[in-house]
Design a protein around this motif. Structure first.
Motif, mmCIF file in Angstrom:
data_model
loop_
_atom_site.group_PDB
_atom_site.id
_atom_site.type_symbol
_atom_site.label_atom_id
_atom_site.label_comp_id
_atom_site.label_asym_id
_atom_site.label_seq_id
_atom_site.Cartn_x
_atom_site.Cartn_y
_atom_site.Cartn_z
ATOM 1 N N GLU A 1 0.834 -1.204 0.000
ATOM 2 C CA GLU A 1 0.000 0.000 0.000
ATOM 3 C C GLU A 1 0.871 1.257 0.000
ATOM 4 N N LEU A 2 1.969 1.228 0.741
ATOM 5 C CA LEU A 2 2.884 2.375 0.755
ATOM 6 C C LEU A 2 3.498 2.610 -0.618
ATOM 7 N N LEU A 3 3.889 1.529 -1.291
ATOM 8 C CA LEU A 3 4.463 1.669 -2.632
ATOM 9 C C LEU A 3 3.443 2.259 -3.598
ATOM 10 N N ALA A 4 2.206 1.797 -3.501
ATOM 11 C CA ALA A 4 1.153 2.334 -4.366
ATOM 12 C C ALA A 4 0.933 3.820 -4.081
ATOM 13 N N ARG A 5 0.930 4.201 -2.809
ATOM 14 C CA ARG A 5 0.769 5.621 -2.440
ATOM 15 C C ARG A 5 1.909 6.460 -3.003
ATOM 16 N N ALA A 6 3.133 5.942 -2.872
ATOM 17 C CA ALA A 6 4.305 6.696 -3.318
ATOM 18 C C ALA A 6 4.304 6.920 -4.829
ATOM 19 N N GLU A 7 3.682 6.010 -5.571
ATOM 20 C CA GLU A 7 3.640 6.130 -7.029
ATOM 21 C C GLU A 7 2.476 6.983 -7.502
ATOM 22 N N GLY A 8 1.543 7.287 -6.603
ATOM 23 C CA GLY A 8 0.384 8.103 -6.952
ATOM 24 C C GLY A 8 0.613 9.558 -6.598
ATOM 25 N N PRO A 9 -0.440 10.354 -6.764
ATOM 26 C CA PRO A 9 -0.311 11.771 -6.394
ATOM 27 C C PRO A 9 -0.261 11.926 -4.872
ATOM 28 N N LEU A 10 0.698 12.675 -4.401
ATOM 29 C CA LEU A 10 0.846 12.920 -2.966
ATOM 30 C C LEU A 10 0.729 14.411 -2.688
ATOM 31 N N SER A 11 0.341 14.745 -1.482
ATOM 32 C CA SER A 11 0.246 16.135 -1.046
ATOM 33 C C SER A 11 1.591 16.567 -0.480
ATOM 34 N N TRP A 12 2.511 16.930 -1.382
ATOM 35 C CA TRP A 12 3.853 17.322 -0.954
ATOM 36 C C TRP A 12 3.822 18.702 -0.331
ATOM 37 N N ARG A 13 4.559 18.850 0.754
ATOM 38 C CA ARG A 13 4.728 20.143 1.410
ATOM 39 C C ARG A 13 6.216 20.401 1.577
ATOM 40 N N ARG A 14 6.581 21.619 1.319
ATOM 41 C CA ARG A 14 7.989 21.993 1.460
ATOM 42 C C ARG A 14 8.293 22.243 2.931
ATOM 43 N N GLY A 15 9.319 21.549 3.446
ATOM 44 C CA GLY A 15 9.738 21.741 4.828
ATOM 45 C C GLY A 15 10.654 22.938 4.961
ATOM 46 N N LEU A 16 11.024 23.263 6.169
ATOM 47 C CA LEU A 16 11.919 24.399 6.427
ATOM 48 C C LEU A 16 13.240 24.263 5.695
ATOM 49 N N SER A 17 13.673 23.022 5.467
ATOM 50 C CA SER A 17 14.954 22.763 4.815
ATOM 51 C C SER A 17 14.874 22.867 3.289
ATOM 52 N N GLY A 18 13.658 23.018 2.752
ATOM 53 C CA GLY A 18 13.481 23.033 1.308
ATOM 54 C C GLY A 18 13.139 21.672 0.737
ATOM 55 N N VAL A 19 13.287 20.633 1.524
ATOM 56 C CA VAL A 19 12.951 19.274 1.107
ATOM 57 C C VAL A 19 11.438 19.109 1.181
ATOM 58 N N HIS A 20 10.878 18.334 0.265
ATOM 59 C CA HIS A 20 9.433 18.115 0.244
ATOM 60 C C HIS A 20 9.079 16.837 1.001
ATOM 61 N N TYR A 21 7.984 16.910 1.769
ATOM 62 C CA TYR A 21 7.497 15.780 2.559
ATOM 63 C C TYR A 21 6.013 15.580 2.306
ATOM 64 N N ALA A 22 5.575 14.336 2.449
ATOM 65 C CA ALA A 22 4.155 13.994 2.354
ATOM 66 C C ALA A 22 3.867 12.936 3.411
ATOM 67 N N PRO A 23 2.679 12.953 3.988
ATOM 68 C CA PRO A 23 2.351 11.938 4.995
ATOM 69 C C PRO A 23 2.317 10.549 4.358
ATOM 70 N N ALA A 24 2.788 9.558 5.114
ATOM 71 C CA ALA A 24 2.805 8.182 4.605
ATOM 72 C C ALA A 24 1.665 7.345 5.181
ATOM 73 N N GLY A 25 0.985 7.842 6.197
ATOM 74 C CA GLY A 25 -0.198 7.139 6.687
ATOM 75 C C GLY A 25 -0.032 6.363 7.971
ATOM 76 N N ALA A 26 1.102 6.476 8.631
ATOM 77 C CA ALA A 26 1.311 5.795 9.914
ATOM 78 C C ALA A 26 2.128 6.722 10.804
ATOM 79 N N PRO A 27 1.907 6.673 12.117
ATOM 80 C CA PRO A 27 2.693 7.524 13.022
ATOM 81 C C PRO A 27 4.193 7.285 12.857
ATOM 82 N N GLY A 28 4.956 8.371 12.853
ATOM 83 C CA GLY A 28 6.402 8.266 12.744
ATOM 84 C C GLY A 28 6.901 8.007 11.334
ATOM 85 N N THR A 29 6.045 8.228 10.315
ATOM 86 C CA THR A 29 6.455 7.967 8.931
ATOM 87 C C THR A 29 6.114 9.141 8.026
#
Length: 185
Positions: A81-109
């Motif tokens: 399921e994580l692989l399928a999510r990663a290959e689909g459209p994600l809600s990327w947000r730019r972090g303070l460092s300039g790197v983009h992050y998106a929620p993966a669906g589990a705490p701590g991920t």
């Protein structure tokens, strides 16, 4: 991926079912995407089975036996399921460092994306962080990693991840859930 003591301990804990969901998912992804990861997990599972067999007491009559069922707390999200999510459209947000992050669906991920040629600032880790490369490649001053590689950021380790080549690099990142970080989602 290096066969450090941290990697060996991480994979041994995975085989024993001792990881929190976040690390269990990272190990599951590594095992599913990397032949080396699958072989390591298989070896630790076999070793664990032998140790368990040797430590079990002699069987008791069925009437006096209590059922032992280790259900464990498996993650609510699977590696596939994580692989399928990663290959689909994600809600990327730019972090303070300039790197983009998106929620993966589990705490701590989370998913992390470095665009081609982009690097994260030099940084360190206060606790163990497990990163699995899902697509592309990155280097961090300690090695160059590609799809399926598990990179363990140990406490005190400093590195500067940078995408390698002409494509972006998408990774799954896991750490021990910590209530403090919920304020930075």
């Amino acid at each position: 991926m290096t066969l450090s003591d941290t990697y060996i301990a991480f994979m041994m804990d995975h085989a024993a079912g001792n990881h929190p969901d976040s690390f269990a998912l990272a190990a599951d992804l590594h095992v599913s995407l990397s032949p080396d990861g699958a072989e390591t997990a298989s070896l630790w599972s076999m070793i664990g089975g032998v140790l368990l067999e040797e430590s079990l007491p002699a069987p008791r009559p069925a009437a006096t036996r209590r059922a032992w069922n280790r259900t464990g707390n498996r993650p609510h999200v699977s590696a596939s399921e994580l692989l399928a999510r990663a290959e689909g459209p994600l809600s990327w947000r730019r972090g303070l460092s300039g790197v983009h992050y998106a929620p993966a669906g589990a705490p701590g991920t989370k998913f992390m994306k470095l665009e081609a040629g982009q690097s994260a600032p030099m940084h360190g880790h206060g606790g163990l962080e497990a990163t699995v490369v899902l697509s592309g490649r990155f280097s961090d001053g300690h090695g160059t990693y590609c799809r399926g590689d598990l990179v363990l950021g140990e406490p005190g380790m400093r590195h500067k991840p940078a995408a390698v080549g002409d494509e972006s690099c998408v990774c799954f990142v896991a750490h021990r859930p910590n209530r403090f970080w919920r304020y930075f989602k």
